[in-house]
Scaffold this motif. Structure first.
Motif, PDB file in Angstrom:
ATOM      1  N   THR A   1       0.878  -1.263  -0.033  1.00 49.02           N
ATOM      2  CA  THR A   1       0.072  -0.027  -0.048  1.00 49.02           C
ATOM      3  C   THR A   1       0.846   1.153   0.159  1.00 49.02           C
ATOM      4  O   THR A   1       2.248   1.209   0.584  1.00 49.02           O
ATOM      5  CB  THR A   1      -0.821   0.146   1.265  1.00 49.02           C
ATOM      6  N   GLY A   2       0.352   2.267  -0.711  1.00 46.13           N
ATOM      7  CA  GLY A   2       0.900   3.754  -0.815  1.00 46.13           C
ATOM      8  C   GLY A   2       2.122   3.585  -1.603  1.00 46.13           C
ATOM      9  O   GLY A   2       2.042   3.065  -2.979  1.00 46.13           O
ATOM     10  N   THR A   3       3.350   4.034  -1.320  1.00 42.02           N
ATOM     11  CA  THR A   3       4.301   4.116  -2.242  1.00 42.02           C
ATOM     12  C   THR A   3       5.051   2.799  -2.288  1.00 42.02           C
ATOM     13  O   THR A   3       4.493   1.629  -1.952  1.00 42.02           O
ATOM     14  CB  THR A   3       5.512   4.990  -1.985  1.00 42.02           C
ATOM     15  N   THR A  50      -0.373  -1.874  -5.689  1.00 39.62           N
ATOM     16  CA  THR A  50      -0.162  -1.175  -4.472  1.00 39.62           C
ATOM     17  C   THR A  50      -1.568  -0.590  -4.376  1.00 39.62           C
ATOM     18  O   THR A  50      -2.659  -0.604  -5.288  1.00 39.62           O
ATOM     19  CB  THR A  50       0.568  -0.241  -4.721  1.00 39.62           C
ATOM     20  N   ASP A 106      -1.998   2.206  -4.863  1.00 38.54           N
ATOM     21  CA  ASP A 106      -2.110   3.344  -6.062  1.00 38.54           C
ATOM     22  C   ASP A 106      -2.209   2.796  -7.460  1.00 38.54           C
ATOM     23  O   ASP A 106      -2.260   3.550  -8.533  1.00 38.54           O
ATOM     24  CB  ASP A 106      -0.992   4.335  -5.956  1.00 38.54           C
ATOM     25  N   TYR A 115       2.033  -1.507 -10.660  1.00 39.89           N
ATOM     26  CA  TYR A 115       3.159  -1.147 -11.306  1.00 39.89           C
ATOM     27  C   TYR A 115       4.237  -2.123 -11.991  1.00 39.89           C
ATOM     28  O   TYR A 115       3.900  -3.307 -11.392  1.00 39.89           O
ATOM     29  CB  TYR A 115       4.025  -0.393 -10.120  1.00 39.89           C
ATOM     30  N   ARG A 157       3.710   2.888 -13.949  1.00 35.31           N
ATOM     31  CA  ARG A 157       2.366   2.642 -13.590  1.00 35.31           C
ATOM     32  C   ARG A 157       1.773   2.201 -14.832  1.00 35.31           C
ATOM     33  O   ARG A 157       1.569   2.933 -15.618  1.00 35.31           O
ATOM     34  CB  ARG A 157       1.843   4.008 -12.943  1.00 35.31           C
ATOM     35  N   ASP A 182      -4.734   2.298 -12.780  1.00 36.70           N
ATOM     36  CA  ASP A 182      -4.931   2.976 -11.290  1.00 36.70           C
ATOM     37  C   ASP A 182      -5.403   1.681 -10.594  1.00 36.70           C
ATOM     38  O   ASP A 182      -5.730   0.602 -10.862  1.00 36.70           O
ATOM     39  CB  ASP A 182      -5.734   4.069 -11.641  1.00 36.70           C
ATOM     40  N   THR A 183      -6.027   1.966  -9.418  1.00 37.15           N
ATOM     41  CA  THR A 183      -6.564   1.072  -8.512  1.00 37.15           C
ATOM     42  C   THR A 183      -7.819   0.654  -9.043  1.00 37.15           C
ATOM     43  O   THR A 183      -8.117  -0.643  -8.978  1.00 37.15           O
ATOM     44  CB  THR A 183      -6.722   1.794  -7.228  1.00 37.15           C
TER      45      THR A 183
END
Length: 371
Positions: free
Chosen positions: A149-151, A172, A174, A177, A212, A215-216
């Motif tokens: 999660t996050g970065t 992630t 976000d 990736y 990336r 998106d989520t």
């Protein structure tokens, strides 16, 4: 519903001529490059993976691109053909990252529905066998799991085939990736796993950078689809494993004599092997149904996968246990490959969800009381 419609919707559990030809090619390759002594020697070394075997399987035969459309350089085949490859890999327990790369990672990328940009390029690399990609989730993960999660900072344990990966697909908070395994900030630490033919590793990301891909909102269903395909086609690997164990056990009990008779002629052993044969035949039906459902986009795909995993996991373990026991003392030795099959069967039984998890899924899908 008319009889014609019911027949049209019935799953096709038979093998086509093309699938039989593919099986023959893969079996011949594995017999030449991944026989039992070779596999045992590889897992005793520091490099269980054979790059030349992967090149022959993935690129020369084209197995790596079976699920990839032709416009990306793949074969444009289906899950049925990929299932045949996995059956043969199950029969040889060859240490090849086919399930994790050519199925789970590839299916995740395909589910993103993006044809242009980095996704299309990655699919071309995977289809050509030039890269191995692994979804950075635990091997026991079930559909919908998001790990970091996050970065791009975090640790993911028990990632199958991470040591052989060129690329990590990292879900992630976000999005999804693509991270190069050799990039700065990425550490892949091998673990001591039960099944040495499919090594596990801990992946640690420390301020890592990547591309990336989605998106989520797009990543979550794509990851779920990749894990669903992995669970469904894992059943075919378990089928191939069980078939090998049964075949070798029958062969051995015909050749092994006791009291001047083949031990396979004893009634008690006949009953055990007959019962195992019935279970293997049923496992074949379940595995083929799951592969066909994935290939055809059946609305019952989730149910077919859950049924296949709930059943095939136990059959593979039992077949491997019977193989060891009915081989007697020789089945307990390191030199005999039977232990490889038991370890693979045990490891597979908790991969992409345990049998209990899939039985729970069946109950929920069919709105039945929890098992």
């Amino acid at each position: 519903m008319t009889a014609w419609t019911e027949e049209a919707l019935a799953p096709d559990l038979l093998y086509s001529d093309a699938e039989d030809d593919l099986r023959a090619s893969v079996r011949s390759l594995l017999a030449d490059r991944a026989d039992a002594p070779t596999v045992i020697a590889r897992i005793e070394s520091d490099t269980p993976y054979d790059p030349q075997l992967w090149k022959a399987l993935g690129a020369d035969i084209g197995a790596a691109g079976l699920l990839v459309p032709e416009k990306f350089g793949g074969q444009g085949a289906s899950h049925r053909e990929a299932a045949v490859v996995l059956e043969e890999l199950g029969r040889s327990v060859a240490p090849a990252p086919y399930l994790t790369s050519a199925v789970v990672a590839t299916e995740t990328l395909l589910a993103l529905g993006t044809e242009d940009g980095p996704v299309g390029e990655l699919l071309g690399e995977l289809a050509a066998g030039r890269k191995v990609a692994v979804l950075a989730v635990p091997f026991s993960a079930t559909a919908g799991t998001v790990t970091v999660t996050g970065t791009l900072d975090g640790t993911v344990t028990a990632v199958a085939d991470a040591a052989a990966a060129d690329l990590l697909l990292v879900p992630t908070g976000d999005g999804l990736y693509a991270v190069e395994a050799a990039a700065t900030g990425v550490t892949v630490e091998p673990l001591v796993a039960l099944d040495l033919t499919r090594p596990l590793a801990t992946v640690t990301l420390t301020a890592a950078t990547g591309t990336r891909l989605a998106d989520t909102e797009a990543a979550r269903p794509a990851v779920s689809r990749g894990l669903l395909a992995g669970a469904g086609l894992l059943a075919s690997e378990q089928l191939g494993l069980a078939e090998w164990c049964l075949t070798e056990t029958v062969r051995y009990t015909r050749e092994r004599h006791q009291f001047n008779r083949p031990v396979g002629s004893f009634q008690a052993l006949k009953h055990r092997m007959a019962q195992l044969w019935l279970q293997v035949v049923s496992a074949r039906a379940a595995a083929r149904n799951a592969a066909d459902a994935l290939a055809s986009g059946s609305p019952d795909t989730s149910l077919a996968v859950a049924v296949a995993q709930a059943y095939c996991s136990g059959v593979a373990v039992r077949a491997a246990e019977e193989c060891i026991q009915l081989h007697g003392g020789i089945g307990m030795t390191w030199e005999h490959p039977a232990h490889l099959y038991l370890k693979r069967a045990k490891a597979d039984s908790i991969a992409y969800g345990t049998a209990g998890h899939h039985r729970q899924a069946i109950a929920e899908l069919m709105e039945l009381p929890a098992p």
